[in-house]
Motif scaffolding. Structure first.
Motif, short mmCIF file in Angstrom:
data_model
loop_
_atom_site.label_atom_id
_atom_site.label_comp_id
_atom_site.label_asym_id
_atom_site.label_seq_id
_atom_site.Cartn_x
_atom_site.Cartn_y
_atom_site.Cartn_z
N GLY A 32 62.13 -17.88 54.53
CA GLY A 32 60.97 -17.01 54.66
C GLY A 32 59.87 -17.74 55.41
O GLY A 32 60.06 -18.85 55.90
N ASP A 61 55.20 -17.82 55.95
CA ASP A 61 53.87 -17.30 55.66
C ASP A 61 53.03 -17.52 56.91
O ASP A 61 53.58 -17.79 57.98
N ALA A 116 59.40 -10.50 56.66
CA ALA A 116 59.59 -11.74 55.89
C ALA A 116 60.21 -11.42 54.54
O ALA A 116 59.70 -10.59 53.80
N PRO A 117 61.31 -12.10 54.22
CA PRO A 117 61.87 -11.93 52.87
C PRO A 117 60.99 -12.64 51.86
O PRO A 117 60.21 -13.53 52.20
N GLU A 118 61.11 -12.24 50.61
CA GLU A 118 60.35 -12.92 49.56
C GLU A 118 60.94 -14.32 49.37
O GLU A 118 62.16 -14.48 49.27
N LEU A 119 60.05 -15.30 49.32
CA LEU A 119 60.51 -16.68 49.12
C LEU A 119 61.13 -16.84 47.75
O LEU A 119 60.60 -16.31 46.76
N PRO A 120 62.25 -17.59 47.65
CA PRO A 120 62.78 -17.90 46.32
C PRO A 120 61.70 -18.58 45.48
O PRO A 120 60.86 -19.33 46.00
N GLU A 121 61.73 -18.32 44.19
CA GLU A 121 60.70 -18.83 43.29
C GLU A 121 60.55 -20.35 43.34
O GLU A 121 59.44 -20.88 43.34
N ALA A 130 58.71 -21.28 46.63
CA ALA A 130 57.29 -20.91 46.55
C ALA A 130 56.55 -21.90 45.65
O ALA A 130 55.44 -22.35 45.97
N SER A 179 51.49 -24.14 51.27
CA SER A 179 51.60 -22.69 51.44
C SER A 179 50.26 -22.13 51.92
O SER A 179 49.20 -22.73 51.70
#
Length: 175
Positions: A104, A106, A155-160, A163, A172
């Motif tokens: 992902g 930002d 953008a895909p959601e970042l893995p927890e 992040a 970030s």
């Protein structure tokens, strides 16, 4: 030194782009452990993993056909941060693959995972926070790089865990 030369070759004379390769697809780089990769304990030195990851990221960009587009704009990649977790040891002459993929992005960073695989087992996992700079010294935003390479890609959601890693390091994006 061999990995430095390998990186120079992968960057200055990149492999051919893979037709249909997308930013979120896995790029595979195959390597073999050489004597210069080893430390005194006869397994790959932790710093060499980072050099191998550099080569694999260049191959990732080559697979996308990105070098020409980036060079036209004077943009180049740098590492803002990286970490590697080791599970197993790679030893002399072992053949292995590095699987590189974008997780992902930002406003500042493009986040990548680079996993070392051998015989169906993961040996190590690296996380990389990549940035792009312009030759003028200006920072290039993650979305601008993505838009150049694959317009309209969401953008895909970042893995927890990624992040959390980015937040803990302060890399970030913060509005």
């Amino acid at each position: 030194m061999t990995r430095t030369l390998q990186l120079a070759a992968a960057t200055l004379r990149p492999r051919r782009a893979i037709p249909g390769q997308h930013m979120l697809d896995v790029s595979v780089t195959t390597m073999r452990v050489h004597p210069g990769d080893l430390d005194l304990y006869r397994h790959v030195n932790n710093g060499v993993y980072l050099q191998m990851m550099d080569v694999a990221r260049s191959n990732f960009l080559a697979d996308l056909g990105a070098f020409g587009l980036l060079n036209e704009r004077g943009w180049y990649p740098v590492v803002a941060s990286s970490t590697v977790a080791y599970k197993r040891s790679l030893k002399l002459w072992d053949r292995f693959e590095i699987h590189t993929r974008v997780l992902g992005w930002d406003e500042r960073i493009v986040y990548l995972e680079q996993a070392f695989w051998r015989d169906g087992h993961r040996y190590a996992r690296g996380l990389v926070a990549g940035r792009f700079l312009a030759r003028s010294g200006e920072r290039v935003s993650g979305p601008d790089v993505v838009a150049l390479l694959e317009p309209e890609l969401a953008a895909p959601e970042l893995p927890e865990d990624v992040a959390g890693w980015a937040d803990a390091l302060g890399i970030s994006y913060r509005a």
